[in-house]
Enzyme design. Structure first.
Site, PDB file in Angstrom:
ATOM      1  N   HIS A 148       0.828  -1.209   0.000  1.00  0.00           N
ATOM      2  CA  HIS A 148       0.000   0.000   0.000  1.00  0.00           C
ATOM      3  C   HIS A 148       0.864   1.262   0.000  1.00  0.00           C
ATOM      4  O   HIS A 148       0.474   2.286  -0.555  1.00  0.00           O
ATOM      5  CB  HIS A 148      -0.913   0.019   1.226  1.00  0.00           C
ATOM      6  CG  HIS A 148      -2.120  -0.856   1.114  1.00  0.00           C
ATOM      7  ND1 HIS A 148      -3.292  -0.435   0.519  1.00  0.00           N
ATOM      8  CD2 HIS A 148      -2.348  -2.119   1.525  1.00  0.00           C
ATOM      9  CE1 HIS A 148      -4.188  -1.402   0.578  1.00  0.00           C
ATOM     10  NE2 HIS A 148      -3.640  -2.440   1.184  1.00  0.00           N
ATOM     11  N   ASP A 155      -7.690  -1.619  -1.283  1.00  0.00           N
ATOM     12  CA  ASP A 155      -8.584  -2.554  -0.601  1.00  0.00           C
ATOM     13  C   ASP A 155     -10.002  -2.085  -0.868  1.00  0.00           C
ATOM     14  O   ASP A 155     -10.338  -0.925  -0.578  1.00  0.00           O
ATOM     15  CB  ASP A 155      -8.329  -2.553   0.911  1.00  0.00           C
ATOM     16  CG  ASP A 155      -6.979  -3.115   1.285  1.00  0.00           C
ATOM     17  OD1 ASP A 155      -6.425  -3.910   0.508  1.00  0.00           O
ATOM     18  OD2 ASP A 155      -6.473  -2.769   2.369  1.00  0.00           O
ATOM     19  N   GLU A 232      -6.209 -12.283   0.902  1.00  0.00           N
ATOM     20  CA  GLU A 232      -7.261 -11.291   1.141  1.00  0.00           C
ATOM     21  C   GLU A 232      -8.080 -11.066  -0.134  1.00  0.00           C
ATOM     22  O   GLU A 232      -7.534 -10.621  -1.151  1.00  0.00           O
ATOM     23  CB  GLU A 232      -6.646  -9.952   1.584  1.00  0.00           C
ATOM     24  CG  GLU A 232      -5.876 -10.049   2.899  1.00  0.00           C
ATOM     25  CD  GLU A 232      -5.121  -8.786   3.247  1.00  0.00           C
ATOM     26  OE1 GLU A 232      -4.582  -8.726   4.371  1.00  0.00           O
ATOM     27  OE2 GLU A 232      -5.041  -7.860   2.413  1.00  0.00           O
ATOM     28  N   HIS A 235      -7.975  -7.254  -1.612  1.00  0.00           N
ATOM     29  CA  HIS A 235      -6.678  -6.584  -1.808  1.00  0.00           C
ATOM     30  C   HIS A 235      -6.154  -6.825  -3.224  1.00  0.00           C
ATOM     31  O   HIS A 235      -5.982  -7.963  -3.651  1.00  0.00           O
ATOM     32  CB  HIS A 235      -5.694  -7.150  -0.770  1.00  0.00           C
ATOM     33  CG  HIS A 235      -4.296  -6.636  -0.876  1.00  0.00           C
ATOM     34  ND1 HIS A 235      -3.713  -5.888   0.130  1.00  0.00           N
ATOM     35  CD2 HIS A 235      -3.339  -6.780  -1.829  1.00  0.00           C
ATOM     36  CE1 HIS A 235      -2.460  -5.591  -0.204  1.00  0.00           C
ATOM     37  NE2 HIS A 235      -2.221  -6.121  -1.399  1.00  0.00           N
TER      38      HIS A 235
END
Length: 257
Positions: A148, A155, A232, A235
């Site tokens: 990130h 996300d 995830e 993500h």
């Protein structure tokens, strides 16, 4: 052959790498916001729920570096995300953003929290099956560096315009457990729902519809140039991210025009 040339611009050292075949690619200073945009300027239909500006997150407090409830992203990632937004809108959805660019200061906050074994205020909401917070490091839920911070990771989930609710993905954002894995109860490569919940420590499961909802998001993101994360469902990182080696440090706040 790669040749590095160092220049001083406005008192800041900037390294530019030249390849014999490629155009020069600048490695920006960590405080440089010039290649970022406010996400909603590029994708006006996106809904923001910036969890790390709020207290509803796995830490239970606003995270360092989140000064305003906005989302920032590199110009390149924003352009591709706009194409994703246009795609899902035709299917009746809007993008809902939980997080995008994350300053290194925020990652450092996560590291401090993870090292404090006595701080389990949000355990029941986000990691009820993890009793030893050291597992959060071992299983890569928390790390010293985050994609990130390079600016091209997001996300997100989908918002159903017909029901005016988030699409039911069968699990919450930032749930630490195998139930968040894209392959939970199905095969994300084929989109096949199997119902196999053997990885869940408590025998949790998601329905065929919930798995398909995850796949709707995944298919749209991959079709336009993002790559997924194995742990995830929410993500995604731009495949051709422009700053793969730069971890930016400026805070999350509205960019000055």
């Amino acid at each position: 052959m790669i040749v590095a040339v160092v220049a001083v611009v406005c008192g800041i050292c900037v390294t530019t790498c030249y390849s014999s075949n490629d155009a020069p690619v600048a490695i920006l200073p960590a405080e440089d916001t010039s290649q970022f945009v406010t996400l909603t300027d590029a994708v006006p239909d996106a809904i923001l729920e910036i969890r790390y500006f709020s207290t509803y997150n796995f830490v239970g407090q606003r995270i360092d570096g989140y000064e305003e409830p906005t989302a920032l992203i590199t110009k390149q990632a924003a352009e591709v995300l706009k194409a994703v937004s246009d795609d899902v809108k035709q299917q009746g959805y809007r993008l809902k953003i939980y997080d995008a660019y994350r300053p290194q200061k925020a990652v450092d906050h996560f590291m401090r929290w993870g090292a404090d074994m006595n701080d389990t205020a949000m355990k029941s909401y986000f990691y009820p099956d993890i009793d030893d917070k050291a597992r959060l490091f071992k299983e890569d839920y928390i790390a010293e560096k985050s994609g990130h911070s390079r600016g091209s990771t997001v996300d997100l989930t989908l918002f159903d315009m017909q029901t005016e609710k988030e699409l039911d993905m069968g699990g919450t954002f930032d749930w630490f457990g195998p139930e968040s894995h894209p392959d939970f109860c199905g095969n994300p490569e084929t989109g096949e729902y199997t119902g196999d919940n053997s990885k869940s420590p408590q025998g949790r499961s998601i329905t065929k519809q919930q798995f398909e909802h995850r796949m709707v998001l995944r298919r749209a993101m991959l079709a336009h140039g993002f790559k997924p994360m194995v742990s995830e469902w929410w993500h995604f990182t731009l495949k051709d991210e422009p700053f793969p080696d730069t971890y930016f440090t400026f805070p999350v706040r509205q960019l000055k025009q």
